[in-house]
Motif scaffolding. Structure first.
Motif, mmCIF file in Angstrom:
data_model
loop_
_atom_site.group_PDB
_atom_site.id
_atom_site.type_symbol
_atom_site.label_atom_id
_atom_site.label_comp_id
_atom_site.label_asym_id
_atom_site.label_seq_id
_atom_site.Cartn_x
_atom_site.Cartn_y
_atom_site.Cartn_z
ATOM 1 N N VAL A 23 0.866 -1.177 0.000
ATOM 2 C CA VAL A 23 0.000 0.000 0.000
ATOM 3 C C VAL A 23 0.902 1.225 0.000
ATOM 4 O O VAL A 23 1.660 1.444 0.944
ATOM 5 C CB VAL A 23 -0.938 0.022 1.231
ATOM 6 C CG1 VAL A 23 -1.786 1.277 1.222
ATOM 7 C CG2 VAL A 23 -1.813 -1.226 1.268
ATOM 8 N N PHE A 24 0.834 1.985 -1.078
ATOM 9 C CA PHE A 24 1.576 3.234 -1.155
ATOM 10 C C PHE A 24 0.685 4.343 -0.616
ATOM 11 O O PHE A 24 -0.428 4.541 -1.095
ATOM 12 C CB PHE A 24 1.964 3.546 -2.604
ATOM 13 C CG PHE A 24 3.050 2.667 -3.140
ATOM 14 C CD1 PHE A 24 4.373 2.867 -2.772
ATOM 15 C CD2 PHE A 24 2.757 1.629 -4.009
ATOM 16 C CE1 PHE A 24 5.383 2.053 -3.268
ATOM 17 C CE2 PHE A 24 3.756 0.812 -4.506
ATOM 18 C CZ PHE A 24 5.073 1.021 -4.133
ATOM 19 N N VAL A 25 1.174 5.059 0.387
ATOM 20 C CA VAL A 25 0.413 6.139 0.999
ATOM 21 C C VAL A 25 0.864 7.462 0.392
ATOM 22 O O VAL A 25 2.053 7.780 0.387
ATOM 23 C CB VAL A 25 0.604 6.158 2.534
ATOM 24 C CG1 VAL A 25 -0.193 7.295 3.159
ATOM 25 C CG2 VAL A 25 0.187 4.812 3.131
ATOM 26 N N ILE A 26 -0.106 8.190 -0.128
ATOM 27 C CA ILE A 26 0.169 9.500 -0.723
ATOM 28 C C ILE A 26 -0.584 10.546 0.094
ATOM 29 O O ILE A 26 -1.807 10.495 0.199
ATOM 30 C CB ILE A 26 -0.292 9.554 -2.193
ATOM 31 C CG1 ILE A 26 0.422 8.479 -3.013
ATOM 32 C CG2 ILE A 26 -0.068 10.945 -2.779
ATOM 33 C CD1 ILE A 26 -0.151 8.277 -4.399
ATOM 34 N N ASP A 27 0.155 11.463 0.674
ATOM 35 C CA ASP A 27 -0.445 12.576 1.412
ATOM 36 C C ASP A 27 -0.748 13.678 0.404
ATOM 37 O O ASP A 27 0.164 14.231 -0.204
ATOM 38 C CB ASP A 27 0.515 13.069 2.492
ATOM 39 C CG ASP A 27 -0.049 14.196 3.327
ATOM 40 O OD1 ASP A 27 -1.160 14.685 3.040
ATOM 41 O OD2 ASP A 27 0.642 14.600 4.286
ATOM 42 N N ILE A 28 -2.010 13.992 0.241
ATOM 43 C CA ILE A 28 -2.452 14.952 -0.773
ATOM 44 C C ILE A 28 -1.878 16.353 -0.525
ATOM 45 O O ILE A 28 -1.836 17.182 -1.419
ATOM 46 C CB ILE A 28 -3.997 14.970 -0.849
ATOM 47 C CG1 ILE A 28 -4.484 15.469 -2.192
ATOM 48 C CG2 ILE A 28 -4.597 15.788 0.266
ATOM 49 C CD1 ILE A 28 -4.489 14.427 -3.240
ATOM 50 N N LYS A 29 -1.367 16.581 0.689
ATOM 51 C CA LYS A 29 -0.810 17.883 1.039
ATOM 52 C C LYS A 29 0.684 17.986 0.775
ATOM 53 O O LYS A 29 1.284 19.005 1.042
ATOM 54 C CB LYS A 29 -1.103 18.186 2.516
ATOM 55 C CG LYS A 29 -2.587 18.253 2.858
ATOM 56 C CD LYS A 29 -2.802 18.338 4.353
ATOM 57 C CE LYS A 29 -2.474 17.004 4.934
ATOM 58 N NZ LYS A 29 -2.788 16.749 6.282
ATOM 59 N N SER A 30 1.294 16.893 0.242
ATOM 60 C CA SER A 30 2.741 16.877 0.075
ATOM 61 C C SER A 30 3.143 16.376 -1.305
ATOM 62 O O SER A 30 2.961 15.195 -1.614
ATOM 63 C CB SER A 30 3.369 15.984 1.156
ATOM 64 O OG SER A 30 4.718 15.753 0.883
ATOM 65 N N LYS A 31 3.730 17.254 -2.107
ATOM 66 C CA LYS A 31 4.243 16.833 -3.414
ATOM 67 C C LYS A 31 5.374 15.823 -3.247
ATOM 68 O O LYS A 31 5.546 14.926 -4.063
ATOM 69 C CB LYS A 31 4.730 18.036 -4.222
ATOM 70 C CG LYS A 31 3.606 18.824 -4.822
ATOM 71 C CD LYS A 31 4.121 19.852 -5.792
ATOM 72 C CE LYS A 31 2.912 20.590 -6.354
ATOM 73 N NZ LYS A 31 3.224 21.414 -7.475
ATOM 74 N N TYR A 32 6.137 15.957 -2.162
ATOM 75 C CA TYR A 32 7.214 15.016 -1.886
ATOM 76 C C TYR A 32 6.657 13.601 -1.733
ATOM 77 O O TYR A 32 7.264 12.629 -2.181
ATOM 78 C CB TYR A 32 7.983 15.413 -0.628
ATOM 79 C CG TYR A 32 8.979 14.376 -0.216
ATOM 80 C CD1 TYR A 32 10.175 14.215 -0.906
ATOM 81 C CD2 TYR A 32 8.720 13.514 0.850
ATOM 82 C CE1 TYR A 32 11.092 13.232 -0.542
ATOM 83 C CE2 TYR A 32 9.620 12.533 1.217
ATOM 84 C CZ TYR A 32 10.791 12.394 0.521
ATOM 85 O OH TYR A 32 11.687 11.426 0.875
ATOM 86 N N SER A 33 5.506 13.475 -1.120
ATOM 87 C CA SER A 33 4.875 12.182 -0.919
ATOM 88 C C SER A 33 4.622 11.484 -2.254
ATOM 89 O O SER A 33 4.948 10.309 -2.425
ATOM 90 C CB SER A 33 3.561 12.378 -0.152
ATOM 91 O OG SER A 33 2.869 11.177 -0.028
ATOM 92 N N LEU A 34 4.063 12.205 -3.206
ATOM 93 C CA LEU A 34 3.789 11.638 -4.532
ATOM 94 C C LEU A 34 5.096 11.295 -5.238
ATOM 95 O O LEU A 34 5.228 10.216 -5.830
ATOM 96 C CB LEU A 34 2.963 12.600 -5.380
ATOM 97 C CG LEU A 34 2.644 12.128 -6.791
ATOM 98 C CD1 LEU A 34 1.812 10.848 -6.776
ATOM 99 C CD2 LEU A 34 1.931 13.221 -7.572
ATOM 100 N N LYS A 35 6.081 12.181 -5.178
ATOM 101 C CA LYS A 35 7.377 11.931 -5.832
ATOM 102 C C LYS A 35 8.057 10.698 -5.238
ATOM 103 O O LYS A 35 8.649 9.898 -5.967
ATOM 104 C CB LYS A 35 8.304 13.144 -5.695
ATOM 105 C CG LYS A 35 7.774 14.389 -6.373
ATOM 106 C CD LYS A 35 7.841 14.242 -7.872
ATOM 107 C CE LYS A 35 7.384 15.528 -8.527
ATOM 108 N NZ LYS A 35 6.912 15.318 -9.866
ATOM 109 N N ASN A 36 7.972 10.530 -3.923
ATOM 110 C CA ASN A 36 8.563 9.377 -3.255
ATOM 111 C C ASN A 36 7.890 8.080 -3.726
ATOM 112 O O ASN A 36 8.564 7.089 -4.001
ATOM 113 C CB ASN A 36 8.444 9.529 -1.742
ATOM 114 C CG ASN A 36 9.219 8.483 -0.990
ATOM 115 O OD1 ASN A 36 10.202 7.946 -1.471
ATOM 116 N ND2 ASN A 36 8.769 8.183 0.208
#
Length: 131
Positions: A23-36
Motif C-alpha cells: 500500500v503506497f500512501v500518498i499525502d495529498i498535502k505533500s508533493k514530496y509524498s507523490l514523488k517518493n
C-alpha cells in the motif's frame, strides 16, 4: 511492516516475511509524498501489479490544502492498474473503516479468503470505482 521508500534494505532479506500487499500512501498535502511513491514504484516486481498494489490517498478532506493534483493520483492508479483509495485519517470513523478495508484486502491477497484472488478482487474494486 512499514517502509518510507523502496527498495528495502537487502541485509535482512532472509528474515523478511512474504509480502502479500503493498500500500503506497500518498499525502495529498505533500508533493514530496507523490514523488517518493513514484520513485519507489520502479522497485516493485511487475507481478505485484496484478492485484497486490494499492494507492491510499490521505488528507482528502482538506481540498484547499492540496499540493498534489487528484488527476495525477488517478493517472497513477490507471498506469499501474491498481486501485486508489481515498480517505481522511483525521476522522476516527473513516480511519477505522479504512483500516478494516485494508485488513480485508490483505487477507484476500494472502490467500486467506476462499473463492477470492488478489487479481479478481482488484478488478472488482476497479470496476466498481468506474461506475
Amino acid at each position: 511492516h512499514i517502509a518510507t521508500s523502496l527498495p528495502l534494505p537487502s541485509e535482512r532479506d532472509h528474515l523478511r516475511p512474504r509480502i502479500d500487499l503493498i500500500v503506497f500512501v500518498i499525502d495529498i498535502k505533500s508533493k514530496y509524498s507523490l514523488k517518493n511513491v513514484e520513485a519507489s514504484l520502479a522497485y516493485v516486481d511487475a507481478n505485484f501489479f496484478l492485484g497486490k498494489v494499492y494507492f491510499l490517498v490521505t488528507g482528502v478532506g482538506r481540498v484547499n490544502c492540496c499540493s498534489v493534483e487528484m488527476n495525477a493520483v488517478c493517472k497513477l492508479g490507471e498506469t499501474y492498474c491498481s486501485p486508489v483509495l481515498f480517505c481522511e485519517l483525521e476522522l476516527e470513523g473513516v480511519r477505522v473503516a479504512t483500516a478494516q478495508r485494508l485488513l480485508r484486502t490483505l487477507q484476500i491477497c494472502a490467500g486467506l479468503v476462499p473463492g477470492f484472488s488478489a487479481l479478481s478482487f482488484s478488478l472488482l474494486m476497479r470496476n466498481s470505482a468506474d461506475d
